[in-house]
Enzyme design. Structure first.
Site, short mmCIF file in Angstrom:
data_model
loop_
_atom_site.label_atom_id
_atom_site.label_comp_id
_atom_site.label_asym_id
_atom_site.label_seq_id
_atom_site.Cartn_x
_atom_site.Cartn_y
_atom_site.Cartn_z
N ASP A 114 1.01 10.76 1.35
CA ASP A 114 0.12 9.83 0.65
C ASP A 114 -0.67 10.62 -0.39
O ASP A 114 -0.91 11.82 -0.23
CB ASP A 114 -0.84 9.15 1.63
N GLU A 133 -4.12 10.29 -3.33
CA GLU A 133 -5.21 9.56 -3.98
C GLU A 133 -5.22 10.01 -5.43
O GLU A 133 -4.87 11.17 -5.74
CB GLU A 133 -6.55 9.85 -3.31
N ASP A 176 -13.37 2.06 -10.46
CA ASP A 176 -12.71 1.29 -9.41
C ASP A 176 -12.02 2.20 -8.41
O ASP A 176 -11.99 1.91 -7.21
CB ASP A 176 -11.70 0.31 -10.01
N HIS A 187 -11.53 5.53 -2.91
CA HIS A 187 -11.40 6.80 -2.17
C HIS A 187 -12.73 7.53 -1.98
O HIS A 187 -12.84 8.39 -1.09
CB HIS A 187 -10.38 7.72 -2.83
N HIS A 200 -10.23 5.18 1.68
CA HIS A 200 -8.89 5.75 1.65
C HIS A 200 -9.00 7.28 1.60
O HIS A 200 -9.86 7.83 0.92
CB HIS A 200 -8.12 5.27 0.41
N ASP A 256 -4.63 8.63 5.78
CA ASP A 256 -3.68 7.54 5.58
C ASP A 256 -2.26 7.96 5.96
O ASP A 256 -1.47 7.16 6.48
CB ASP A 256 -3.71 7.06 4.13
#
EC number: 2.7.7.7
Length: 239
Positions: free
Chosen positions: A7, A9, A52, A57, A152, A157
């Site tokens: 995963d 970010e 946003d 995160h 997140h 994750d």
């Protein structure tokens, strides 16, 4: 089989428009077991995150200032992923960001590094059509504890997705007894396949047979004599 649940970010949603990776988390599975050989990096993206994205995160621009740039971790990441099946939720998103980072450094693309990429979002949509299939929804549906996921995070994750994936693909593996934790020579993994065993057939006793006939009688009444089981009893070869 070696699998890597991955995963990332990012600073935003578009690798093509210059957004960058700020965190990458990977969890290694070997023969569907956690090895503990995980990989986790925060990355200085050399740009600020969109507002946003920060809400998603929570990784501040200031926190990332002194973190290594992607170039500093790229070679280790490539070697870590090499030859593995990589499992990602909404794979096109993460793969696009990884490929853009690799291109900047003249490194091979993801497809040339890994054995394959499996998208658990596609898998979930096939298994649960018409339902929400985000990571939180899958955790709730499959009984995976995601209470610590307030924001997140790539490694968290990836760990949650690993549990989700194992639950989604349990299937026939539930019929296998894994005794790899038992004492053995040289750490050899022994797996017993129950499908090869000669299992005894337990016949119904008189009380159970009578209960079965009672249920069939009720079905006969409600279906006006069209109970499928009666036809199978009359013509066993149809079974």
């Amino acid at each position: 089989m070696r699998q890597i649940i991955l995963d990332t970010e990012t600073t935003g949603l578009s690798a093509e428009n210059g957004d960058r990776i700020i965190e990458i988390g990977c969890v290694e599975l070997l023969n569907r077991k956690f090895t503990g050989n995980n990989l986790h990096h925060y990355v200085n993206p050399e740009r600020d995150s969109h507002e946003d994205a920060l809400k998603v995160h929570g990784i501040s621009n200031e926190f990332l200032r002194d973190k290594p740039k992607f170039a500093a971790i790229a070679e280790d990441l490539v070697e870590y992923l090499r030859g593995a099946e990589v499992i990602i939720h909404n794979a096109p998103f993460d793969v696009a960001f990884l490929n853009m980072e690799f291109r900047r450094l003249g490194l091979p693309l993801v497809k040339d590094i890994v054995a394959s990429v499996l998208d658990t979002l596609v898998m979930a949509k096939e298994m649960y059509p018409g339902k929400r299939n985000g990571l939180d929804a899958l955790c709730d549906r499959l009984g995976v504890d995601n209470s610590g996921r307030t924001l997140h995070g790539a490694l968290l994750d990836a760990e949650l997705l690993a549990d989700v994936y194992i639950n989604m693909t349990r299937g026939q593996d539930a019929l296998l007894i894994d005794v790899s934790d038992a004492p053995g020579e040289g750490g050899v993994v022994e797996v017993v396949d129950l499908s090869r065993l000669d299992l005894p057939v337990l016949l119904a006793n008189e009380q159970e047979a009578q209960a079965h006939q009672t249920v069939l009688a009720e079905l006969d009444k409600s279906s006006k004599g069209k109970t499928v089981w009666r036809r199978l009893e009359a013509t066993p070869e149809a079974a």
